[in-house]
Design an enzyme around this catalytic site. Structure first.
Site, PDB file in Angstrom:
ATOM      1  N   CYS A   1      -6.012   7.642  -2.093  1.00  9.76           N
ATOM      2  CA  CYS A   1      -5.179   6.432  -2.131  1.00  9.76           C
ATOM      3  C   CYS A   1      -4.476   6.119  -0.812  1.00  9.76           C
ATOM      4  O   CYS A   1      -3.852   5.075  -0.677  1.00  9.76           O
ATOM      5  CB  CYS A   1      -4.166   6.514  -3.266  1.00  9.76           C
TER       6      CYS A   1
ATOM      7  N   GLU B   1      -2.824  -0.349 -12.969  1.00 12.10           N
ATOM      8  CA  GLU B   1      -3.787  -0.456 -11.865  1.00 12.10           C
ATOM      9  C   GLU B   1      -5.202  -0.202 -12.360  1.00 12.10           C
ATOM     10  O   GLU B   1      -6.162  -0.491 -11.667  1.00 12.10           O
ATOM     11  CB  GLU B   1      -3.424   0.451 -10.703  1.00 12.10           C
TER      12      GLU B   1
ATOM     13  N   HIS C   1      -4.716 -11.608  -4.223  1.00 15.39           N
ATOM     14  CA  HIS C   1      -5.645 -11.558  -3.084  1.00 15.39           C
ATOM     15  C   HIS C   1      -4.920 -11.323  -1.757  1.00 15.39           C
ATOM     16  O   HIS C   1      -5.272 -11.901  -0.727  1.00 15.39           O
ATOM     17  CB  HIS C   1      -6.533 -12.803  -3.037  1.00 15.39           C
TER      18      HIS C   1
END
Length: 118
Positions: free
Chosen positions: A23, A108, A67
Site C-alpha cells: 500500500c 475500500e 478520480h
C-alpha cells in the site's frame, strides 16, 4: 431511536506514506461510502431527514475526491489518506450541513471498512 443510511461511491488513487508493504505504492480503489444519521424524533410529517437531501450532500463531497490522487488534495497533504482518515474527512465535511450525522463508513473493498463517529 431512528436511523437512516445512504450510500455513495467514488474512484480514487492513493498511497500510504510511511507504510511498509504494497500500500505504500500508488494504487486505487472503488470506494463505497455510507453515512448514517440518527435521532429520537421525527419531523411533523414523520421523517427523520429526506433521503434526497442526504444523497445530494454526500455526492457533493464525494465529487471532490472522484478520480483524484488523494495524496495531492490539501486535506491529505499532511494526513495519510487511509480509510480511517477518509471517513473522518467526509464526516467533517458533512457535519455542518447534516447536524444529525452519526457516522461515516468507508469501504475500500467488499471486506474492509473503517467508520468515523464522534
Amino acid at each position: 431511536m431512528y436511523s437512516l443510511r445512504v450510500e455513495g461511491s467514488f474512484s480514487a488513487a492513493h498511497n500510504l506514506r510511511g507504510y511498509k508493504g504494497k500500500c505504500e505504492e500508488l494504487h486505487g480503489h472503488n470506494w463505497r461510502v455510507k453515512l448514517c444519521v440518527k435521532s429520537k424524533e421525527l419531523d411533523n410529517i414523520g421523517m427523520l431527514l429526506d433521503f434526497k437531501y442526504l444523497k445530494k450532500k454526500l455526492n457533493a463531497v464525494l465529487e471532490k475526491m472522484d478520480h483524484k490522487y488523494l495524496n495531492k488534495l490539501s486535506s491529505f497533504k499532511r494526513v495519510n489518506p487511509t480509510s480511517e482518515n477518509i471517513a473522518k474527512y467526509i464526516y467533517n465535511e458533512l457535519n455542518p450541513c447534516i447536524p444529525l450525522l452519526d457516522s461515516v463508513t468507508v469501504w475500500e473493498n467488499n471486506s474492509s471498512s473503517a467508520t468515523y463517529e464522534e
